[in-house]
Write a protein that holds these residues in place. Structure first.
Motif, PDB file in Angstrom:
ATOM      1  N   UNK A 144     109.833  44.563  19.220  1.00 43.04           N
ATOM      2  CA  UNK A 144     109.331  43.201  19.394  1.00 43.04           C
ATOM      3  C   UNK A 144     107.810  43.189  19.334  1.00 43.04           C
ATOM      4  N   UNK A 145     107.244  42.015  19.206  1.00 39.72           N
ATOM      5  CA  UNK A 145     105.780  41.907  19.094  1.00 39.72           C
ATOM      6  C   UNK A 145     105.071  42.339  20.376  1.00 39.72           C
ATOM      7  N   UNK A 146     105.799  42.372  21.487  1.00 46.50           N
ATOM      8  CA  UNK A 146     105.211  42.868  22.742  1.00 46.50           C
ATOM      9  C   UNK A 146     105.373  44.385  22.868  1.00 46.50           C
ATOM     10  N   UNK A 147     105.948  45.016  21.848  1.00 48.96           N
ATOM     11  CA  UNK A 147     106.201  46.458  21.905  1.00 48.96           C
ATOM     12  C   UNK A 147     107.534  46.780  22.556  1.00 48.96           C
ATOM     13  N   UNK A 148     108.324  45.726  22.833  1.00 48.44           N
ATOM     14  CA  UNK A 148     109.599  46.018  23.511  1.00 48.44           C
ATOM     15  C   UNK A 148     110.590  46.718  22.589  1.00 48.44           C
ATOM     16  N   UNK A 149     111.406  47.591  23.196  1.00 46.36           N
ATOM     17  CA  UNK A 149     112.648  48.078  22.593  1.00 46.36           C
ATOM     18  C   UNK A 149     113.732  47.516  23.504  1.00 46.36           C
ATOM     19  N   UNK A 150     114.859  47.078  22.909  1.00 48.06           N
ATOM     20  CA  UNK A 150     115.761  46.245  23.700  1.00 48.06           C
ATOM     21  C   UNK A 150     114.941  45.030  24.113  1.00 48.06           C
ATOM     22  N   UNK A 151     115.039  44.671  25.388  1.00 50.69           N
ATOM     23  CA  UNK A 151     114.174  43.594  25.898  1.00 50.69           C
ATOM     24  C   UNK A 151     113.270  44.159  26.998  1.00 50.69           C
ATOM     25  N   UNK A 152     112.822  45.399  26.829  1.00 51.74           N
ATOM     26  CA  UNK A 152     111.958  46.023  27.833  1.00 51.74           C
ATOM     27  C   UNK A 152     110.518  45.564  27.644  1.00 51.74           C
ATOM     28  N   UNK A 153     110.209  44.441  28.270  1.00 52.15           N
ATOM     29  CA  UNK A 153     108.874  43.847  28.150  1.00 52.15           C
ATOM     30  C   UNK A 153     107.865  44.659  28.960  1.00 52.15           C
ATOM     31  N   UNK A 154     106.580  44.579  28.584  1.00 47.77           N
ATOM     32  CA  UNK A 154     105.576  45.315  29.351  1.00 47.77           C
ATOM     33  C   UNK A 154     105.328  44.685  30.718  1.00 47.77           C
ATOM     34  N   UNK A 155     105.114  45.476  31.764  1.00 43.44           N
ATOM     35  CA  UNK A 155     105.303  46.918  31.785  1.00 43.44           C
ATOM     36  C   UNK A 155     106.765  47.249  32.087  1.00 43.44           C
ATOM     37  N   UNK A 156     107.317  48.250  31.409  1.00 45.71           N
ATOM     38  CA  UNK A 156     108.672  48.740  31.702  1.00 45.71           C
ATOM     39  C   UNK A 156     108.592  50.228  31.978  1.00 45.71           C
ATOM     40  N   UNK A 157     109.034  50.588  33.160  1.00 40.06           N
ATOM     41  CA  UNK A 157     109.019  51.993  33.550  1.00 40.06           C
ATOM     42  C   UNK A 157     109.853  52.804  32.554  1.00 40.06           C
ATOM     43  N   UNK A 158     109.370  53.975  32.182  1.00 42.10           N
ATOM     44  CA  UNK A 158     110.114  54.801  31.236  1.00 42.10           C
ATOM     45  C   UNK A 158     111.433  55.299  31.838  1.00 42.10           C
ATOM     46  N   UNK A 159     111.562  55.201  33.164  1.00 39.67           N
ATOM     47  CA  UNK A 159     112.818  55.615  33.810  1.00 39.67           C
ATOM     48  C   UNK A 159     113.750  54.425  34.048  1.00 39.67           C
ATOM     49  N   UNK A 160     113.365  53.224  33.566  1.00 42.94           N
ATOM     50  CA  UNK A 160     114.158  52.026  33.885  1.00 42.94           C
ATOM     51  C   UNK A 160     115.567  52.115  33.294  1.00 42.94           C
ATOM     52  N   UNK A 161     116.504  51.474  34.008  1.00 49.09           N
ATOM     53  CA  UNK A 161     117.912  51.457  33.589  1.00 49.09           C
ATOM     54  C   UNK A 161     118.304  50.033  33.200  1.00 49.09           C
ATOM     55  N   UNK A 162     119.541  49.829  32.801  1.00 50.47           N
ATOM     56  CA  UNK A 162     120.033  48.503  32.423  1.00 50.47           C
ATOM     57  C   UNK A 162     119.821  47.526  33.577  1.00 50.47           C
ATOM     58  N   UNK A 163     119.175  46.404  33.268  1.00 50.81           N
ATOM     59  CA  UNK A 163     118.803  45.470  34.345  1.00 50.81           C
ATOM     60  C   UNK A 163     118.516  44.086  33.784  1.00 50.81           C
ATOM     61  N   UNK A 164     118.359  43.141  34.724  1.00 52.89           N
ATOM     62  CA  UNK A 164     117.980  41.769  34.378  1.00 52.89           C
ATOM     63  C   UNK A 164     116.458  41.713  34.280  1.00 52.89           C
TER      64      UNK A 164
END
Ligand code: GLP
Length: 255
Positions: A144-164
């Motif tokens: 995405x234009x925000x750099x997201x993969x999936x919908x991991x908007x900034x900031x997204x922890x590199x350890x983040x799991x499936x979430x809202x």
């Protein structure tokens, strides 16, 4: 097709001559994975970039007998709240782009349920289903234009799991076409695999095409590795391939 390897041999970058060949290359790699794997578990993505990839896969199914019958699939994300039968949902996108054209049983395909009454429970169940399937063998990704993969908007922890998650306004504007071109109609939230979930896939395949992606592709591949650009995490993955067309690769030093 020019092949470049960066980051001590970790990431393979393929510079395709145009967007159509970038998408065909990605489809060919998915097809090779499916053919070579007894029980393939595919991670799938949505967005405009993916449409040509799914068209190519449908063509390979129709003309070359590529079978998806042994596959299980898990999509990256879904809006929230949205019903699976809503034509603007990613469930509907996947049915229209791929599932109804190939030989995969609906119960072998899964996306996060954007209508789940208990989103946190749905996210836990999604992670558990991926684990029970043996983990994702090949994960397809857009950016995405925000750099997201999936919908991991900034900031997204590199350890983040499936979430809202809350969606950035930039993302809602980018994805307004399915919502009568009114970004305010795009849901404010989504359920997404986390960066950590994505990084556990055994192989990753990111595809970006078009000039609009040039800046964020440069940030992701040549800028700092930072939770402010989720896609920069991919440089830490042992088996990530990035396929770019000349416009998306335009600002890279290596291009
Ligand atoms: C959505 C998806 C992302 C995808 C992005 C790119 O935001 N959640 O997974 O990478 O779209 O979309 P497009 O290919 O339309 O630029």
């Amino acid at each position: 097709m020019r092949h470049v390897t960066i980051e001590q041999g970790r990431m393979e970058i393929i510079l395709a001559p145009d967007a159509a060949s970038a998408c065909c290359e990605a489809a060919a790699r998915i097809a090779a994975h499916v053919r070579a794997t007894p029980e393939p578990v595919l991670g799938l993505a949505t967005g405009r970039t993916m449409e040509a990839i799914y068209r190519a896969l449908v063509g390979l199914h129709r003309d070359e007998g590529l079978s998806f019958a042994r596959c299980r699939t898990f999509n990256l994300d879904e809006y929230h709240p949205i019903a699976p039968d809503d034509p603007r949902s990613y469930h509907a996108y996947m049915r229209a782009a791929l599932f109804r054209h190939v030989d995969i049983a609906p119960e072998r395909t899964r996306l996060p349920d954007g209508a789940a009454a208990d989103p946190a429970g749905e996210c836990r169940a999604y992670e558990e289903a991926i684990r029970a399937a043996g983990g994702i063998g090949l994960q397809l990704l857009g950016i995405g234009l925000t750099g997201h993969i999936g919908f991991n908007e900034p900031p997204s922890d590199f350890a983040s799991r499936t979430r809202l998650v809350e969606l950035d306004e930039t993302t809602r504007r980018q994805n307004a076409d399915l919502f009568d071109n009114r970004w305010q109609n795009v849901p404010r939230q989504a359920l997404t695999m986390g960066v950590g979930t994505i990084m556990e896939a055994r192989r990753l395949l990111l595809v970006a095409t078009g000039a609009a992606k040039a800046r964020i592709v440069r940030d992701a591949l040549e800028g700092p590795v930072t939770p402010m650009v989720s896609a920069s995490a991919l440089r830490l993955h042992p088996a990530c391939t990035v396929v770019l067309d000349p416009e998306a690769a335009e600002l890279l030093d290596l291009a």
